[in-house]
Enzyme design. Sequence first.
Site, PDB file in Angstrom:
ATOM      1  N   ASP A  12     -64.000  38.732  10.700  1.00 31.72           N
ATOM      2  CA  ASP A  12     -62.888  37.812  10.608  1.00 31.72           C
ATOM      3  C   ASP A  12     -63.018  36.384  10.222  1.00 31.72           C
ATOM      4  O   ASP A  12     -64.043  35.883  10.401  1.00 31.72           O
ATOM      5  CB  ASP A  12     -62.093  38.018  12.068  1.00 31.72           C
ATOM      6  CG  ASP A  12     -60.674  37.472  12.107  1.00 31.72           C
ATOM      7  OD1 ASP A  12     -60.022  37.860  11.169  1.00 31.72           O
ATOM      8  OD2 ASP A  12     -60.420  36.395  12.823  1.00 31.72           O
ATOM      9  N   GLU A  14     -60.925  32.495   9.726  1.00 33.30           N
ATOM     10  CA  GLU A  14     -59.827  31.666   9.778  1.00 33.30           C
ATOM     11  C   GLU A  14     -59.874  30.571   8.812  1.00 33.30           C
ATOM     12  O   GLU A  14     -60.939  30.256   8.192  1.00 33.30           O
ATOM     13  CB  GLU A  14     -59.701  30.685  11.156  1.00 33.30           C
ATOM     14  CG  GLU A  14     -59.882  31.801  12.378  1.00 33.30           C
ATOM     15  CD  GLU A  14     -58.368  32.380  12.721  1.00 33.30           C
ATOM     16  OE1 GLU A  14     -57.417  32.243  11.913  1.00 33.30           O
ATOM     17  OE2 GLU A  14     -58.738  33.572  13.233  1.00 33.30           O
ATOM     18  N   GLU A  61     -49.015  25.032   9.928  1.00 37.14           N
ATOM     19  CA  GLU A  61     -48.791  26.394  10.002  1.00 37.14           C
ATOM     20  C   GLU A  61     -50.208  26.994  10.698  1.00 37.14           C
ATOM     21  O   GLU A  61     -49.960  28.061  11.517  1.00 37.14           O
ATOM     22  CB  GLU A  61     -48.288  27.005   8.795  1.00 37.14           C
ATOM     23  CG  GLU A  61     -48.082  28.726   9.139  1.00 37.14           C
ATOM     24  CD  GLU A  61     -47.781  29.179   7.590  1.00 37.14           C
ATOM     25  OE1 GLU A  61     -46.797  30.220   7.588  1.00 37.14           O
ATOM     26  OE2 GLU A  61     -48.260  28.858   6.662  1.00 37.14           O
ATOM     27  N   ASP A 167     -61.556  37.334  17.645  1.00 37.51           N
ATOM     28  CA  ASP A 167     -60.803  38.506  16.964  1.00 37.51           C
ATOM     29  C   ASP A 167     -61.847  39.541  16.556  1.00 37.51           C
ATOM     30  O   ASP A 167     -61.435  40.720  16.478  1.00 37.51           O
ATOM     31  CB  ASP A 167     -59.696  38.054  15.890  1.00 37.51           C
ATOM     32  CG  ASP A 167     -59.015  37.272  16.314  1.00 37.51           C
ATOM     33  OD1 ASP A 167     -58.652  36.855  17.644  1.00 37.51           O
ATOM     34  OD2 ASP A 167     -58.079  36.796  15.717  1.00 37.51           O
TER      35      ASP A 167
END
Length: 240
Positions: A12, A14, A61, A167
């Site tokens: 995963d 980010e 965001e 995650d």
Amino acid sequence: MKKLNLRQIVLDTETTGINFYPPYYKGHRIIEIGGVEIINRHITGNNFHVYINPKKNISLEALNIHGITNKFLYDKPTFNQIIDNFLDYIKNSELIIHNAQFDIDFLNYELSLLQKNIPNIENMCSIIDTLKISRKLFPGKRNSLNSLCSRFNIDKSNRNIHGALLDAKLLANVFLSMTSIQDSFILEFQKKKNINEINNIQKHLVKKKLLIIHPTEEEHKLHQLKLDYIKKKCGFHLWN
């Protein structure tokens, strides 16, 4: 025979921002990578985790999703500084990613910026997209990581915000649960299919009138003579 190890890496990332349509990476960079190793369906604890200084401002965001700030990343290594360790970690493995295209696009973009002629990720590793698997297993239902954790009773209480390693750990457990369910679905389908095939054959035989061919009188006489000859030679009747 030596047992082959199936090595899988649940991955995963980010990023500094999110685009909802490909190319996802446009104008953004990776700031965190998390990996969880699975060998022969066992989570080994050999994890990979790194924060990355993107040299770029993080969008509001994205900040609201993962909570990672530019101040936190100020003294972290750049992608160029972590790439060798990352590639060593994922080599000879199968990558398991939720909504894989998003992460793969970002990783390939980062590799292209290095200008080192490193192959794309999909040319180094095979890739399994757990989002595609979940949509096949649970059509019409929500298949986000949160939803899947709830569906498989996996504790996600620490997931107040997104984190690559957190995650990846959750997804590793989801993947193992989901593929066990998938295997059982396939076996059950095959079992039902076999039973249905047998039932269909039986119904067909019941409906079909069997054709019985009776011997002619001449054939019956020849058959009886053959039996008498066998009895005379062997001392017993063939079917008595």
